[in-house]
Motif scaffolding. Structure first.
Motif, PDB file in Angstrom:
ATOM      1  N   TYR A 273       0.815  -1.218   0.000  1.00  0.00           N
ATOM      2  CA  TYR A 273       0.000   0.000   0.000  1.00  0.00           C
ATOM      3  C   TYR A 273       0.847   1.267   0.000  1.00  0.00           C
ATOM      4  CZ  TYR A 273      -3.516  -3.440   1.122  1.00  0.00           C
ATOM      5  OH  TYR A 273      -4.330  -4.543   1.080  1.00  0.00           O
TER       6      TYR A 273
ATOM      7  N   ALA B  20       0.205   4.039  -2.902  1.00  0.00           N
ATOM      8  CA  ALA B  20      -0.010   5.463  -2.626  1.00  0.00           C
ATOM      9  C   ALA B  20       0.835   6.338  -3.544  1.00  0.00           C
ATOM     10  CB  ALA B  20       0.311   5.768  -1.158  1.00  0.00           C
TER      11      ALA B  20
ATOM     12  N   MET C 282       2.873   5.388   7.305  1.00  0.00           N
ATOM     13  CA  MET C 282       2.245   6.470   6.533  1.00  0.00           C
ATOM     14  C   MET C 282       0.821   6.685   7.040  1.00  0.00           C
ATOM     15  SD  MET C 282       1.485   6.481   2.422  1.00  0.00           S
ATOM     16  CE  MET C 282       0.050   5.419   2.538  1.00  0.00           C
ATOM     17  N   PRO C 283       0.523   7.920   7.499  1.00  0.00           N
ATOM     18  CA  PRO C 283      -0.798   8.132   8.100  1.00  0.00           C
ATOM     19  C   PRO C 283      -1.909   8.175   7.047  1.00  0.00           C
ATOM     20  CG  PRO C 283       0.458  10.179   8.058  1.00  0.00           C
ATOM     21  CD  PRO C 283       1.375   9.104   7.558  1.00  0.00           C
ATOM     22  N   LEU C 284      -3.012   7.503   7.350  1.00  0.00           N
ATOM     23  CA  LEU C 284      -4.238   7.648   6.568  1.00  0.00           C
ATOM     24  C   LEU C 284      -5.249   8.400   7.421  1.00  0.00           C
ATOM     25  CD1 LEU C 284      -4.787   4.088   4.989  1.00  0.00           C
ATOM     26  CD2 LEU C 284      -3.729   6.105   3.927  1.00  0.00           C
ATOM     27  N   ARG C 285      -5.930   9.374   6.776  1.00  0.00           N
ATOM     28  CA  ARG C 285      -6.977  10.125   7.466  1.00  0.00           C
ATOM     29  C   ARG C 285      -8.283   9.917   6.730  1.00  0.00           C
ATOM     30  NH1 ARG C 285      -4.031  13.788  10.661  1.00  0.00           N
ATOM     31  NH2 ARG C 285      -5.860  15.063  11.133  1.00  0.00           N
ATOM     32  N   THR C 286      -9.377   9.930   7.467  1.00  0.00           N
ATOM     33  CA  THR C 286     -10.676   9.815   6.821  1.00  0.00           C
ATOM     34  C   THR C 286     -10.933  11.084   6.024  1.00  0.00           C
ATOM     35  OG1 THR C 286     -11.874  10.845   8.621  1.00  0.00           O
ATOM     36  CG2 THR C 286     -11.556   8.454   8.763  1.00  0.00           C
ATOM     37  N   ARG C 287     -11.967  11.053   5.176  1.00  0.00           N
ATOM     38  CA  ARG C 287     -12.217  12.216   4.314  1.00  0.00           C
ATOM     39  C   ARG C 287     -12.791  13.389   5.103  1.00  0.00           C
ATOM     40  NH1 ARG C 287     -14.577  10.718  -1.326  1.00  0.00           N
ATOM     41  NH2 ARG C 287     -13.267  12.458  -1.996  1.00  0.00           N
TER      42      ARG C 287
ATOM     43  N   ARG D  61     -10.028  12.743  10.002  1.00  0.00           N
ATOM     44  CA  ARG D  61      -9.763  12.117  11.294  1.00  0.00           C
ATOM     45  C   ARG D  61      -8.705  11.031  11.083  1.00  0.00           C
ATOM     46  NH1 ARG D  61     -14.645   9.006  14.538  1.00  0.00           N
ATOM     47  NH2 ARG D  61     -13.493   8.419  16.418  1.00  0.00           N
TER      48      ARG D  61
ATOM     49  N   ILE E 112      -6.872   7.617  11.176  1.00  0.00           N
ATOM     50  CA  ILE E 112      -7.530   6.326  11.343  1.00  0.00           C
ATOM     51  C   ILE E 112      -6.549   5.155  11.342  1.00  0.00           C
ATOM     52  CG2 ILE E 112      -8.201   6.322   8.879  1.00  0.00           C
ATOM     53  CD1 ILE E 112     -10.714   4.702   9.709  1.00  0.00           C
ATOM     54  N   LEU E 113      -5.643   5.079  10.336  1.00  0.00           N
ATOM     55  CA  LEU E 113      -4.772   3.909  10.219  1.00  0.00           C
ATOM     56  C   LEU E 113      -3.372   4.345   9.796  1.00  0.00           C
ATOM     57  CD1 LEU E 113      -7.287   1.667   8.200  1.00  0.00           C
ATOM     58  CD2 LEU E 113      -6.654   1.316  10.594  1.00  0.00           C
TER      59      LEU E 113
ATOM     60  N   VAL F  92      -0.073   2.931   7.303  1.00  0.00           N
ATOM     61  CA  VAL F  92       0.380   1.964   6.304  1.00  0.00           C
ATOM     62  C   VAL F  92       1.880   1.754   6.450  1.00  0.00           C
ATOM     63  CG1 VAL F  92       0.853   1.749   3.833  1.00  0.00           C
ATOM     64  CG2 VAL F  92      -1.461   2.339   4.623  1.00  0.00           C
TER      65      VAL F  92
ATOM     66  N   THR G 100      -0.921  -3.027   7.604  1.00  0.00           N
ATOM     67  CA  THR G 100      -1.727  -1.918   8.095  1.00  0.00           C
ATOM     68  C   THR G 100      -1.705  -1.961   9.622  1.00  0.00           C
ATOM     69  OG1 THR G 100      -3.165  -2.153   6.170  1.00  0.00           O
ATOM     70  CG2 THR G 100      -3.976  -0.796   7.981  1.00  0.00           C
TER      71      THR G 100
ATOM     72  N   SER H 205      -2.459   0.164  13.558  1.00  0.00           N
ATOM     73  CA  SER H 205      -3.344   1.100  14.239  1.00  0.00           C
ATOM     74  C   SER H 205      -2.740   2.497  14.207  1.00  0.00           C
ATOM     75  CB  SER H 205      -3.549   0.658  15.691  1.00  0.00           C
ATOM     76  OG  SER H 205      -2.331   0.702  16.414  1.00  0.00           O
ATOM     77  N   GLU H 206      -3.608   3.513  14.166  1.00  0.00           N
ATOM     78  CA  GLU H 206      -3.133   4.886  14.287  1.00  0.00           C
ATOM     79  C   GLU H 206      -2.615   5.125  15.711  1.00  0.00           C
ATOM     80  OE1 GLU H 206      -2.425   7.540  12.635  1.00  0.00           O
ATOM     81  OE2 GLU H 206      -2.271   8.891  14.362  1.00  0.00           O
TER      82      GLU H 206
END
Lengths: 332, 308
Positions: free
Chosen positions: B182, B186, B205-210, B213, B215-216, B218, B223, B225-226
C-alpha cells in the motif's frame, strides 16, 4: 486431472436448496454463531436446519461442507468443539477449519471426516500447506486470493492435497485470518467473532453540501458526491487521504468484485480441483444465477467446448470487476 | 513494592523500513541504555527490505548479547515467494539465537526443534497453544486483539505447559497484512517497482478519513493502528494473570525512555499514573489506546479502574 468441482455459498436453508438445484457439486455453510466467518444476522443454520440440508443435498448427490473457520479465543473453545460434534453427527462431508486447536480436535475425534484448510489459515506456500496436511491430514487447501496462476501451478506440484480457489464474488484485500481492522473500529473481531464491517455499525450521513458519508462505528469510510452512489463502508474499500494523496483515494482497493470466469480454463489446467463462489450473505436469486452460469461454463470447458461467459459478465454488470492477483503480479 | 521483578521486558522486531544506519544507532543505544531483557531482530514485514540490513545482524546480535540481552530472530509474517521461503528456511535451520516463527512455513521447516510462536501465528486459545507446545514451542506471543479474559485463560494454559507468555503492551498494533504493498500504491507504483518508498515513513504512513480524522497507518504490506497500544496501567493485572513477557514495539520515539518507564513501574519505583503520563508525553502526537484489552474497539482508551 482437475475435477473442477463447484463449491457454492449457502447462507440460509433456502439458498442451500437453490444452490443444490442449480448444479452445485458442494455447498458450504455454517452455524448461527461465532464458529464461522460469516456470522451475520439472519444468516446460517440451526442444527435442525443443517440436518435437513444434509438430507436434501445428499439425496441429490451434493456434498455439504461445514465452515468452522474462525479462531476460538481461550475460554470459548467448547463452542467450536460442540459445533464439530454436531456436524459429524449430522454427516457433513468435510469441515473447513483454520485454527490448529480445532483442526487437531477434529483430526483426533473424527478421523473419517475430511478436513479442508480454510482461506482463513492463510497458507500461501507449499511448506505451510504441508504443515497442515502432515499434522492434521488436511485433504484440500483453499488458497489465499494473492497468488498468480503460475504460482498456483507450482504449488500444486509441491503439495499432497487438492487446491480450491475463489473464482467469483467479494474480493478481500487483506490476508484472511490476519485482519483486525473491524475489531479496531467496532470492537467485534473477524477472527474471534466471524464479523467484518458489521451492518449494525453502519450509518449513512447526509452532509450539508448534499454529499453522503458512509460510516462505520462513527468513522467516515467514504464520502460520495450528490451524483455518486454511496457504497457500503467496508474498511479496506474506503477512501482515505495520505500525505501524497490529499484528495483522498482508495488506499487499499476499489469496491470491486472478483470474477475469474475468463481464467477458468487456465485454472483447470493449473490443477485447481475446486472453484469457490463467495457470497453466503447473498440472495437466493443471486445464488441461482451465479451457480447456473458457472455450472454451464465448467461443463462446457470439461466437454472441450468454448464456454459462454457472457452470462457471468452480466451478473456483475454495473460493477467493477477484477482478476485480482490471479492474472498478474502487478496487482501487488 | 515491586509489581514483579521476574517479568521480562522485551523489544519487538522493527516493523518499519528504517535504514541500516538508523538500525545500527538504534540497537547500539538499546544495548547500552535500554532496560529490556530480550530483543527480537529480523525483517517480519517485507522480504525486499532484508538485504539492506541483514548483513549487520551478526554484529547486532553480538552487541546486544554482550550487553546481557537475550536475542531472538523473528521470521516473516507472509511467506509466498521463493526468497521468502528461503529466508524462512534459513532462520529455521539456525541453532542459535532462538527463533520466533510468524508463519506456518516456519513451523514446517523448524519441525520439533524449540521455537517461539510469534504474534502472527494466531495462538488464540489453550487448545492451539497445547498443540504448539507439543510441537516444540517454548513461548507464545498472543495476538494483539485479544481481550483480557482470553489472555488470562491462554496464559494459564501456557504457563501450565511451561511456556513463556508474551503480550504487546506498547506501540502500534498490527491490524492486517496483504500481498499488495500500500506504500507503493499510494505513490502510483507496484510492489515490484516500489523503490523502497516506505523508508520515508519511519512510523508508518498516516491515513486520514475524508473528514480529516486519523484512522490507520500503512507500512508496506502491513496496516497498523493509528494509536499506540498502551497497557502500562494494565501491566499488574497482565502479570497476575500469568503473562511473563511484556513487548514494546519500536516506534519512532525515544524507545530507551519508553522502556525505562515500563521498567520503573515493574520495579515499583514510579507510580503507574505518573509513569503513564510520562509515556503519553514520550509518545508525542500518537493517541494511546487499550480497547482490545478491554473487549471494545481497539482505538479506544478505557480509563483504569480505581485500585481495589
Amino acid at each position: 486431472m482437475s475435477l473442477a468441482e463447484l463449491i457454492c455459498p449457502a447462507g440460509t436453508p433456502a439458498a442451500l436448496r437453490t444452490a443444490v438445484d442449480a448444479g452445485a457439486d458442494a455447498v458450504y455453510c455454517g452455524f448461527q454463531d461465532a464458529t464461522n466467518a460469516r456470522n451475520f444476522p439472519g444468516l446460517n443454520f440451526t442444527p435442525d436446519e443443517l440436518a435437513e440440508a444434509v438430507t436434501y443435498a445428499h439425496a441429490r448427490g451434493t456434498k455439504v461442507l461445514l465452515a468452522l473457520n474462525t479462531y476460538p479465543p481461550a475460554g470459548k473453545v467448547d463452542l467450536w468443539r460442540h459445533a464439530a460434534d454436531t456436524g459429524a453427527r449430522l454427516g457433513v462431508d468435510a469441515f473447513i477449519v483454520a485454527d490448529m486447536g480445532v483442526a487437531d480436535y477434529i483430526a483426533r475425534m473424527y478421523p473419517g471426516v475430511r478436513l479442508h484448510l480454510s482461506v482463513q489459515a492463510a497458507a500461501s506456500s507449499p511448506e505451510a500447506i504441508r504443515y497442515y496436511c502432515e499434522n492434521f491430514g488436511v485433504k484440500r487447501v483453499v488458497l489465499p486470493r494473492i497468488l498468480t496462476i503460475p504460482e498456483i501451478r507450482q504449488i500444486r506440484r509441491e503439495i499432497p492435497c487438492e487446491i480450491e480457489t475463489f473464482i467469483f464474488g467479494n474480493h478481500g484485500l487483506m490476508v484472511e485470518g490476519r485482519c483486525s481492522l473491524t475489531n479496531y473500529l467496532t470492537g467485534q473481531s473477524t477472527n474471534m467473532d466471524g464479523v467484518c464491517s458489521p451492518a449494525s455499525d453502519v450509518e449513512y450521513v447526509r452532509d450539508a453540501d448534499g454529499s453522503m458519508s458512509s460510516q462505520l462505528a462513527g468513522f467516515t469510510i467514504d464520502r460520495f458526491g450528490p451524483e455518486e452512489k454511496a457504497g457500503y463502508p467496508t474498511i479496506c474499500k474506503g477512501r482515505y487521504a495520505a500525505p501524497h494523496r490529499p484528495e483522498g483515494y482508495y488506499a487499499f482497493e476499489e469496491p470491486i468484485s472478483l470474477n475469474l470466469s475468463r481464467l477458468l480454463p487456465d485454472l483447470i489446467e493449473a490443477g485447481v480441483h475446486a472453484f469457490k463462489i463467495e457470497g453466503r450473505q447473498r440472495s437466493k436469486s443471486y445464488v441461482r444465477g451465479v451457480v447456473r452460469a458457472f455450472r454451464a461454463a465448467v461443463d462446457d470447458i470439461k466437454a472441450g467446448r468454448e464456454a459462454n461467459i457472457a452470462d457471468l459478465i452480466a451478473l456483475t454488470e454495473g460493477q467493477k470487476q477484477t482478476q485480482g492477483a490471479f492474472e498478474t503480479k502487478k496487482w501487488r | 513494592m515491586a509489581v514483579n521483578t521476574m517479568t521480562k521486558l522485551t523489544l519487538g522486531p522493527i516493523a518499519y523500513h528504517w535504514s541500516a544506519d538508523a538500525r545500527r544507532d538504534f540497537y547500539a543505544r538499546i544495548a547500552d541504555e535500554a532496560p529490556v531483557d530480550e530483543v527480537y531482530l529480523g525483517e517480519v514485514i517485507c522480504s525486499k527490505r532484508a538485504p539492506f540490513h541483514e548483513a549487520d545482524l551478526p554484529a547486532t546480535i553480538e552487541r546486544l548479547e554482550r550487553a546481557g540481552k537475550r536475542v531472538i530472530l523473528s521470521t516473516l509474517a507472509e511467506v509466498m515467494l521463493k526468497r521468502e521461503r528461503k529466508a524462512t528456511e534459513d532462520i529455521a535451520e539456525m541453532v542459535s539465537p532462538e527463533i520466533e516463527v510468524n508463519n506456518a512455513a516456519g513451523l514446517y521447516a523448524r519441525g520439533k526443534r524449540p521455537h517461539r510462536i510469534g504474534p502472527f501465528m494466531n495462538a488464540y486459545n489453550d487448545a492451539t497453544i497445547a498443540w504448539m507446545a507439543g510441537q516444540g514451542a517454548t513461548h507464545v506471543c498472543l495476538p494483539a486483539e485479544m481481550p483480557a479474559p482470553a489472555i488470562a485463560a491462554a496464559a494459564q494454559a501456557a504457563v501450565a505447559l511451561g511456556l513463556g507468555v508474551e503480550v504487546q503492551v506498547y506501540g502500534r498494533a498490527s491490524l492486517a497484512v496483504s500481498a499488495r504493498c500500500y506504500h507503493a500504491r499510494a505513490h502510483g507504483r507496484t510492489k515490484d517497482n516500489c523503490q523502497f518508498v516506505c523508508e520515508e515513513d519511519p512510523d508508518g504512513m498516516p491515513l486520514r478519513t475524508r473528514d480529516d480524522r486519523p484512522i490507520l497507518r500503512v507500512n508496506g504490506i502491513q496496516t497498523l493502528s493509528e494509536s499506540y497500544v498502551d497497557l502500562l496501567p494494565e501491566a499488574a493485572r497482565l502479570i497476575a494473570d500469568g503473562v511473563t513477557h511484556l513487548r514494546l514495539m519500536p516506534q519512532a520515539v525515544d524507545m530507551v525512555a519508553v522502556a525505562q518507564v515500563f521498567r520503573d513501574v515493574l520495579d515499583g519505583r514510579v507510580p503507574t499514573g505518573e509513569a503513564d503520563a510520562r509515556l503519553a508525553t514520550l509518545s508525542g502526537d500518537a493517541g494511546l489506546s487499550n480497547g482490545f484489552y478491554h473487549g471494545t474497539a481497539g482505538y479506544r482508551r478505557i480509563a483504569a479502574a480505581a485500585p481495589a
